[in-house]
Scaffold this motif. Structure first.
Motif, PDB file in Angstrom:
ATOM      1  N   ARG A   1      16.087 -44.723 -39.025  1.00  0.00           N
ATOM      2  CA  ARG A   1      16.776 -44.159 -37.850  1.00  0.00           C
ATOM      3  C   ARG A   1      18.128 -43.580 -38.227  1.00  0.00           C
ATOM      4  NH1 ARG A   1      15.423 -48.463 -32.923  1.00  0.00           N
ATOM      5  NH2 ARG A   1      13.159 -48.214 -33.044  1.00  0.00           N
ATOM      6  N   THR A   2      18.667 -43.994 -39.371  1.00  0.00           N
ATOM      7  CA  THR A   2      19.956 -43.468 -39.830  1.00  0.00           C
ATOM      8  C   THR A   2      19.770 -42.325 -40.820  1.00  0.00           C
ATOM      9  OG1 THR A   2      20.030 -45.118 -41.612  1.00  0.00           O
ATOM     10  CG2 THR A   2      21.082 -45.700 -39.528  1.00  0.00           C
ATOM     11  N   SER A   3      18.521 -41.921 -41.060  1.00  0.00           N
ATOM     12  CA  SER A   3      18.244 -40.881 -42.042  1.00  0.00           C
ATOM     13  C   SER A   3      18.801 -39.543 -41.596  1.00  0.00           C
ATOM     14  CB  SER A   3      16.732 -40.758 -42.269  1.00  0.00           C
ATOM     15  OG  SER A   3      16.444 -39.642 -43.073  1.00  0.00           O
ATOM     16  N   MET A   4      19.356 -38.798 -42.566  1.00  0.00           N
ATOM     17  CA  MET A   4      19.847 -37.451 -42.292  1.00  0.00           C
ATOM     18  C   MET A   4      18.684 -36.465 -42.227  1.00  0.00           C
ATOM     19  SD  MET A   4      23.064 -37.822 -41.943  1.00  0.00           S
ATOM     20  CE  MET A   4      23.682 -36.144 -42.019  1.00  0.00           C
ATOM     21  N   GLN A   5      17.515 -36.883 -42.747  1.00  0.00           N
ATOM     22  CA  GLN A   5      16.333 -36.030 -42.708  1.00  0.00           C
ATOM     23  C   GLN A   5      15.577 -36.309 -41.413  1.00  0.00           C
ATOM     24  OE1 GLN A   5      13.935 -36.202 -46.250  1.00  0.00           O
ATOM     25  NE2 GLN A   5      15.719 -36.429 -47.568  1.00  0.00           N
ATOM     26  N   GLY A   6      15.363 -35.283 -40.634  1.00  0.00           N
ATOM     27  CA  GLY A   6      14.770 -35.463 -39.322  1.00  0.00           C
ATOM     28  C   GLY A   6      13.355 -34.954 -39.212  1.00  0.00           C
ATOM     29  N   LEU A   7      13.014 -34.521 -37.999  1.00  0.00           N
ATOM     30  CA  LEU A   7      11.655 -34.074 -37.698  1.00  0.00           C
ATOM     31  C   LEU A   7      11.278 -32.849 -38.523  1.00  0.00           C
ATOM     32  CD1 LEU A   7       9.156 -34.529 -35.960  1.00  0.00           C
ATOM     33  CD2 LEU A   7      10.185 -33.046 -34.220  1.00  0.00           C
ATOM     34  N   ASP A   8      12.253 -31.966 -38.799  1.00  0.00           N
ATOM     35  CA  ASP A   8      11.950 -30.754 -39.565  1.00  0.00           C
ATOM     36  C   ASP A   8      11.429 -31.099 -40.954  1.00  0.00           C
ATOM     37  OD1 ASP A   8      12.693 -29.186 -37.472  1.00  0.00           O
ATOM     38  OD2 ASP A   8      14.685 -28.689 -38.250  1.00  0.00           O
ATOM     39  N   GLU A   9      12.130 -32.018 -41.645  1.00  0.00           N
ATOM     40  CA  GLU A   9      11.706 -32.405 -42.987  1.00  0.00           C
ATOM     41  C   GLU A   9      10.357 -33.114 -42.952  1.00  0.00           C
ATOM     42  OE1 GLU A   9      16.047 -31.780 -43.223  1.00  0.00           O
ATOM     43  OE2 GLU A   9      14.752 -32.824 -41.827  1.00  0.00           O
ATOM     44  N   TYR A  10      10.176 -33.950 -41.918  1.00  0.00           N
ATOM     45  CA  TYR A  10       8.912 -34.685 -41.772  1.00  0.00           C
ATOM     46  C   TYR A  10       7.748 -33.703 -41.579  1.00  0.00           C
ATOM     47  CZ  TYR A  10       5.450 -37.854 -39.700  1.00  0.00           C
ATOM     48  OH  TYR A  10       4.308 -38.559 -39.435  1.00  0.00           O
ATOM     49  N   THR A  11       7.927 -32.777 -40.630  1.00  0.00           N
ATOM     50  CA  THR A  11       6.889 -31.776 -40.363  1.00  0.00           C
ATOM     51  C   THR A  11       6.665 -30.896 -41.578  1.00  0.00           C
ATOM     52  OG1 THR A  11       7.582 -31.758 -38.038  1.00  0.00           O
ATOM     53  CG2 THR A  11       6.194 -29.941 -38.780  1.00  0.00           C
ATOM     54  N   ASN A  12       7.767 -30.535 -42.231  1.00  0.00           N
ATOM     55  CA  ASN A  12       7.700 -29.694 -43.425  1.00  0.00           C
ATOM     56  C   ASN A  12       6.818 -30.322 -44.493  1.00  0.00           C
ATOM     57  OD1 ASN A  12       9.022 -27.234 -44.616  1.00  0.00           O
ATOM     58  ND2 ASN A  12       9.513 -28.710 -46.205  1.00  0.00           N
ATOM     59  N   GLU A  13       7.039 -31.606 -44.740  1.00  0.00           N
ATOM     60  CA  GLU A  13       6.269 -32.287 -45.776  1.00  0.00           C
ATOM     61  C   GLU A  13       4.797 -32.377 -45.395  1.00  0.00           C
ATOM     62  OE1 GLU A  13       6.491 -35.869 -48.936  1.00  0.00           O
ATOM     63  OE2 GLU A  13       8.185 -35.485 -47.614  1.00  0.00           O
ATOM     64  N   VAL A  14       4.520 -32.691 -44.131  1.00  0.00           N
ATOM     65  CA  VAL A  14       3.132 -32.812 -43.685  1.00  0.00           C
ATOM     66  C   VAL A  14       2.403 -31.480 -43.805  1.00  0.00           C
ATOM     67  CG1 VAL A  14       1.652 -33.271 -41.707  1.00  0.00           C
ATOM     68  CG2 VAL A  14       3.590 -34.754 -42.149  1.00  0.00           C
ATOM     69  N   ILE A  15       3.047 -30.401 -43.338  1.00  0.00           N
ATOM     70  CA  ILE A  15       2.398 -29.089 -43.358  1.00  0.00           C
ATOM     71  C   ILE A  15       2.076 -28.651 -44.783  1.00  0.00           C
ATOM     72  CG2 ILE A  15       2.780 -26.614 -42.959  1.00  0.00           C
ATOM     73  CD1 ILE A  15       4.309 -27.388 -40.429  1.00  0.00           C
ATOM     74  N   TYR A  16       3.073 -28.791 -45.672  1.00  0.00           N
ATOM     75  CA  TYR A  16       2.869 -28.285 -47.026  1.00  0.00           C
ATOM     76  C   TYR A  16       1.916 -29.145 -47.838  1.00  0.00           C
ATOM     77  CZ  TYR A  16       6.584 -24.898 -46.278  1.00  0.00           C
ATOM     78  OH  TYR A  16       7.326 -23.857 -45.805  1.00  0.00           O
ATOM     79  N   ILE A  17       2.185 -30.437 -47.880  1.00  0.00           N
ATOM     80  CA  ILE A  17       1.406 -31.275 -48.792  1.00  0.00           C
ATOM     81  C   ILE A  17      -0.015 -31.487 -48.296  1.00  0.00           C
ATOM     82  CG2 ILE A  17       1.935 -33.582 -47.896  1.00  0.00           C
ATOM     83  CD1 ILE A  17       2.459 -34.386 -50.831  1.00  0.00           C
ATOM     84  N   ALA A  18      -0.238 -31.355 -46.985  1.00  0.00           N
ATOM     85  CA  ALA A  18      -1.601 -31.487 -46.463  1.00  0.00           C
ATOM     86  C   ALA A  18      -2.495 -30.374 -46.976  1.00  0.00           C
ATOM     87  CB  ALA A  18      -1.581 -31.479 -44.935  1.00  0.00           C
ATOM     88  N   LYS A  19      -1.898 -29.223 -47.306  1.00  0.00           N
ATOM     89  CA  LYS A  19      -2.680 -28.071 -47.763  1.00  0.00           C
ATOM     90  C   LYS A  19      -2.769 -27.986 -49.283  1.00  0.00           C
ATOM     91  CE  LYS A  19      -1.771 -25.133 -43.767  1.00  0.00           C
ATOM     92  NZ  LYS A  19      -1.309 -23.818 -43.298  1.00  0.00           N
ATOM     93  N   LEU A  20      -2.135 -28.932 -49.982  1.00  0.00           N
ATOM     94  CA  LEU A  20      -2.085 -28.877 -51.438  1.00  0.00           C
ATOM     95  C   LEU A  20      -2.971 -29.950 -52.039  1.00  0.00           C
ATOM     96  CD1 LEU A  20       1.781 -28.465 -51.816  1.00  0.00           C
ATOM     97  CD2 LEU A  20       0.066 -26.658 -51.813  1.00  0.00           C
ATOM     98  N   GLN A  21      -3.825 -29.557 -52.959  1.00  0.00           N
ATOM     99  CA  GLN A  21      -4.712 -30.500 -53.633  1.00  0.00           C
ATOM    100  C   GLN A  21      -4.695 -30.208 -55.125  1.00  0.00           C
ATOM    101  OE1 GLN A  21      -6.332 -33.066 -52.219  1.00  0.00           O
ATOM    102  NE2 GLN A  21      -5.560 -32.545 -50.188  1.00  0.00           N
ATOM    103  N   HIS A  22      -4.084 -31.097 -55.883  1.00  0.00           N
ATOM    104  CA  HIS A  22      -4.028 -30.941 -57.338  1.00  0.00           C
ATOM    105  C   HIS A  22      -3.816 -32.311 -57.956  1.00  0.00           C
ATOM    106  CE1 HIS A  22      -2.433 -29.721 -61.322  1.00  0.00           C
ATOM    107  NE2 HIS A  22      -3.143 -28.630 -61.123  1.00  0.00           N
ATOM    108  N   ARG A  23      -4.371 -32.518 -59.132  1.00  0.00           N
ATOM    109  CA  ARG A  23      -4.296 -33.845 -59.761  1.00  0.00           C
ATOM    110  C   ARG A  23      -2.878 -34.226 -60.142  1.00  0.00           C
ATOM    111  NH1 ARG A  23      -5.180 -34.009 -65.764  1.00  0.00           N
ATOM    112  NH2 ARG A  23      -6.039 -36.052 -65.274  1.00  0.00           N
TER     113      ARG A  23
END
Length: 386
Positions: free
Chosen positions: A102-124
């Protein structure tokens, strides 16, 4: 007043009332229609996001049970986003849970950003995102569990670095390079990571490297090389000069970070905070000095004495120096880096690295000058961000 005038006035009032009623009804119907359209658009956007994510949503109760109610005994680390916990799902699968503080400087934008990008990436060589958990104030990311934690916990530890002989280190360097090549060239999205560092490289049970933490990542389209930002994010010691100073980021920004990482893996030393008894250069400056004097092998971690392949070590150091050159155009692409690491072809000569610095530490015993300088002051050959 004439009765006809009364009837005319009454009719006029009825007509006005009818017009007002119809107008009000039309207004309410318009507002209702707008609300319905907004609701439909929002619902459609949520559905589209779910399609884009292609990720399961974990119930909070499931994650709570898996982590023993986020027990301190299950805590395995903490970053800018928040703490990370080890968990075990009911079917026995081990997971890593990244829970937003709750004290994190990283908010919803960073959370959404990570989900959107990494969900589409598949590599070993990229960490696999298994799903997410969003409930009330809780926002969590669920990853595959990496039993050997992060790279920095090995290469910068005087005991654990003995477990990383040269074949393992060279394997890790190559794996990170292939992961970056996928991000820059072969993925559905062209991704610039923007925060590549030792702590963002995780190691699986077989010591395979996996790039993690895409909260700061950005995508570029077509032939676009990069962009400019007002908000510079990343980690000092790994940021390229053009990004740290002007906010210009590109695939070549990641190449610079990779070069720093290679020199850290070979030497077992951190770029930031590096010290040497013979001079006050940082790690990049030290590597450059040894390279110019044809003494690059001295950069290698002493733990590698019995396991190193000399030609591979020297090649890795030169590739690292090529990646950290001052001007982005002088740095190789990750495609070229992968090729240079894989064969024995002649490498181009490296130029002076960016952020090649020398700390100016005042020694009162050797100088009669009254000028004072603290140990934190830096004389900068190019530029050193704080």
């Amino acid at each position: 007043m004439d009765s006809s005038e009364h009837e005319s006035e009454a009719g006029s009032k009825r007509k006005k009332a009818t017009i007002l009623a119809v107008s009000f009804s039309l207004l309410m119907a318009t507002i209702l229609l707008i609300l319905i359209l907004l609701w439909y658009k929002r619902k459609k956007k949520k559905l589209k996001h779910r399609e884009d994510f292609e990720l399961p949503l974990f119930p909070l109760a499931t994650i709570t049970r898996a982590t023993n109610n986020f027990s301190l005994n299950n805590k395995i680390g903490e970053g800018g986003f928040g703490p990370v916990y080890k968990g075990v799902l009911e079917e026995g699968q081990e997971i890593a849970v990244k829970r937003r503080s709750r004290t994190s400087m990283q908010g919803l934008d960073e959370y959404t950003n990570e989900v959107i990008y990494i969900a589409k990436l598949q590599h070993r060589n990229l960490v696999k995102l298994l799903g997410c958990c969003i409930q009330g104030e809780e926002k969590m990311l669920i990853y595959e569990y990496m039993p050997n934690n992060s790279l920095d916990s090995y290469i910068f530890d005087q005991t654990k670095n003995k477990l990383l002989d040269w074949p393992k280190r060279f394997h890790i360097i190559n794996g990170i390079a292939r992961g970056l090549l996928y991000l820059h060239q072969d993925s559905r999205l062209r991704i610039i990571h923007r925060d590549l560092k030792a702590s963002n490289v995780l190691l699986d049970i077989e010591m395979n490297p996996k790039i993690s933490d895409f909260g700061m990542a950005r995508s570029v389209t077509g032939n676009e090389m990069g962009a400019k930002t007002r908000k510079v994010v990343g980690t000092h010691g790994y940021m390229s000069p053009e990004y740290a100073v002007d906010g210009m980021f590109s695939v070549k920004s990641d190449v610079f970070s990779f070069g720093v990482l290679v020199l850290e893996i070979v030497s077992g030393k951190k770029n930031r905070g590096f010290s040497h008894q013979d001079h006050n250069l940082n790690l990049l400056g030290h590597a450059w000095k040894l390279y110019k004097e044809d003494r690059s092998l001295e950069l290698a971690d002493e733990q590698l004495a019995y396991s190193c392949n000399i030609s591979q070590v020297l090649r890795s150091i030169q590739v690292g120096l090529l990646c950290v050159q001052q001007h982005p155009n002088d740095r190789p692409s990750m495609f070229t880096v992968v090729q240079m690491l894989a064969n024995e072809s002649l490498l181009p000569k490296a130029k002076e690295p960016g952020f090649f610095t020398e700390r100016n530490v005042y020694d009162e015993g050797k100088s009669g000058s009254q000028t004072r300088s603290s140990k934190n002051e830096v004389t900068i050959t190019l530029l050193d961000p704080r």
